[in-house]
Design an enzyme around this catalytic site. Structure first.
Site, PDB file in Angstrom:
ATOM      1  N   ASP A  92      39.942  11.418  71.478  1.00 45.92           N
ATOM      2  CA  ASP A  92      38.748  10.940  70.773  1.00 45.92           C
ATOM      3  C   ASP A  92      39.213  10.225  69.430  1.00 45.92           C
ATOM      4  OD1 ASP A  92      35.540  10.862  71.088  1.00 45.92           O
ATOM      5  OD2 ASP A  92      36.043  11.119  68.899  1.00 45.92           O
TER       6      ASP A  92
ATOM      7  N   GLU B 231      39.300   7.851  66.100  1.00 48.48           N
ATOM      8  CA  GLU B 231      38.695   7.211  64.940  1.00 48.48           C
ATOM      9  C   GLU B 231      39.146   5.881  64.808  1.00 48.48           C
ATOM     10  OE1 GLU B 231      35.710   8.611  64.194  1.00 48.48           O
ATOM     11  OE2 GLU B 231      36.119  10.470  65.680  1.00 48.48           O
ATOM     12  N   ALA B 232      38.327   5.074  64.435  1.00 45.05           N
ATOM     13  CA  ALA B 232      38.746   3.668  63.950  1.00 45.05           C
ATOM     14  C   ALA B 232      38.037   2.788  62.879  1.00 45.05           C
ATOM     15  CB  ALA B 232      38.444   2.695  65.350  1.00 45.05           C
TER      16      ALA B 232
ATOM     17  N   ASP C 291      36.779   4.803  74.074  1.00 48.97           N
ATOM     18  CA  ASP C 291      38.060   5.112  73.364  1.00 48.97           C
ATOM     19  C   ASP C 291      39.429   4.442  74.242  1.00 48.97           C
ATOM     20  OD1 ASP C 291      37.808   7.406  71.419  1.00 48.97           O
ATOM     21  OD2 ASP C 291      36.550   7.874  73.208  1.00 48.97           O
TER      22      ASP C 291
ATOM     23  N   HIS D  38      32.619  13.224  64.022  1.00 49.10           N
ATOM     24  CA  HIS D  38      33.476  11.924  63.920  1.00 49.10           C
ATOM     25  C   HIS D  38      34.721  12.182  62.984  1.00 49.10           C
ATOM     26  CE1 HIS D  38      30.048   9.812  65.098  1.00 49.10           C
ATOM     27  NE2 HIS D  38      29.278  10.363  64.061  1.00 49.10           N
TER      28      HIS D  38
ATOM     29  N   ASP E  27      36.150  16.306  67.170  1.00 44.52           N
ATOM     30  CA  ASP E  27      35.236  15.817  68.275  1.00 44.52           C
ATOM     31  C   ASP E  27      36.046  16.164  69.571  1.00 44.52           C
ATOM     32  OD1 ASP E  27      33.307  14.880  66.916  1.00 44.52           O
ATOM     33  OD2 ASP E  27      34.078  12.739  66.918  1.00 44.52           O
TER      34      ASP E  27
END
Length: 355
Positions: free
Chosen positions: A130, A132-133, A232, A289, A294
């Site tokens: 998962d 994060e961006a 993702d 998040h 996650d």
């Protein structure tokens, strides 16, 4: 009107065969005898049994009758029957009813005292990812989302538990300064990404980690990758590979969409991580998040699916003519237009990777 425990016992007695038999088109096999021999490998595989419709008319009638009994049970009766079978009593009542129905379907089909243990899963390991961006509160369609956290949580399917983890932050290069919104949402701070390697190096580290555990072997049943939904891999990973002009990893072309599988298996609307956990009677563990947290919670959901008899298979992947997939041919155009106020229109000429 709820059914009494005696009704349930009588129903179980009437539907259970006297022998543990497996039927094919032309023959019936006594599994109790076969378990004592080397003959099992010659029988058709039943590992996807709960994904296949029951075609035998007699089995259909028994299942229909039993499902009706389960539907009429009170919550207390459902829990009593689950406890008799050493099944979880967690979750909303409809999830618990379905858990009992899935157990009975496996029992009618496979026989045995613990039929869910007899279901063979497709993969030995499942790697949950998962990302994060980077993000901003008022971002447009052309915002260059760069991956800033790459976590992996590894499930040993046979043990039904998390056995390993990987985590790395990634240093963004297009917009290297994180927005306040991004930091507040993800908990990732500027100094963490400043000290991190760029994405190409992180991807090499990821594949080294996977290879050390022989998870990218030629055995296609060794490891499957899982995410919460399609975004993702279909969006963020493809976009990032385009930004860095590196090949999209072959192992990420198909994956287990846990959100889709959860909806199909439990007959509920598709929902996010928090709602899936709530349906299962669980609470989120960690920080929302956070990529690693996650991933851990998605893994917990996947483990509950496995425990309830769901065979996790690849059910999503890169395909054409679907607007949720990013066109890598348009990535360079997006980079040139980062300062434009108008969103970049969607491009319908989507890239498809050869299998």
């Amino acid at each position: 009107m709820a059914s009494s425990p005696s009704d349930i016992q009588n129903e179980n007695a009437s539907v259970m065969p006297k022998k543990n038999l497996k039927s094919t088109k032309d023959h019936a096999y006594d599994l109790d005898w076969i378990n004592q021999t080397n003959a099992r490998s010659f029988l058709p595989s039943d590992r996807h049994i709960l994904k296949k419709p029951i075609t035998d008319h007699g089995c259909q009638k028994r299942l229909s009758k039993y499902n009706g009994i389960v539907n009429r049970m009170t919550p207390a009766q459902v829990d009593e029957e689950l406890q008799k079978r050493q099944l979880s009593t967690n979750g909303e009542i409809e999830i618990r009813r379905l858990r009992l129905k899935h157990y009975y379907k496996a029992q009618v089909t496979l026989g045995g005292e613990n039929p869910l243990k007899m279901i063979e899963q497709h993969f030995e390991f499942i790697a949950v990812i998962d990302f994060e961006a980077t993000c901003n509160h008022n971002q447009g369609n052309s915002f260059p989302h760069e991956i800033i956290e790459f976590p992996i949580v590894l499930i040993d399917v046979r043990q039904q538990m998390i056995v390993d983890k990987f985590q790395s932050y990634c240093r963004p290069t297009i917009k290297p300064i994180l927005s306040d919104f991004c930091t507040e949402l993800t908990g990732i701070e500027q100094h963490q990404v400043d000290a991190a390697p760029t994405f190409p190096e992180v991807l090499r580290n990821v594949e080294n980690w996977l290879n050390e555990r022989q998870l990218l072997s030629s055995n296609k049943r060794k490891c499957g990758f899982a995410t919460d939904g399609p975004w993702d891999f279909a969006k963020f990973l493809r976009l990032q590979c385009g930004f860095n002009s590196i090949p999209y990893p072959r192992w990420a072309k198909k994956w287990i969409n846990v959100r889709k599988e959860f909806s199909n298996f439990y007959s509920v609307q598709r929902c996010g991580i928090g709602k899936m956990l709530q349906n299962l009677g669980l609470v989120f563990d960690g920080r929302h998040h956070s990529g690693l947290d996650d991933s851990i919670n998605i893994a917990r959901i996947a483990i509950e699916l496995i425990k309830d008899g769901c065979v996790l298979l690849l059910n999503d992947g890169i395909r054409a003519a679907d607007p949720k997939f990013i066109d890598l041919n348009s990535v360079s155009d997006e980079l040139h237009n980062l300062n434009d106020h108008e969103p970049t229109p969607g491009n319908e000429n989507l890239v498809v990777y050869d299998e």
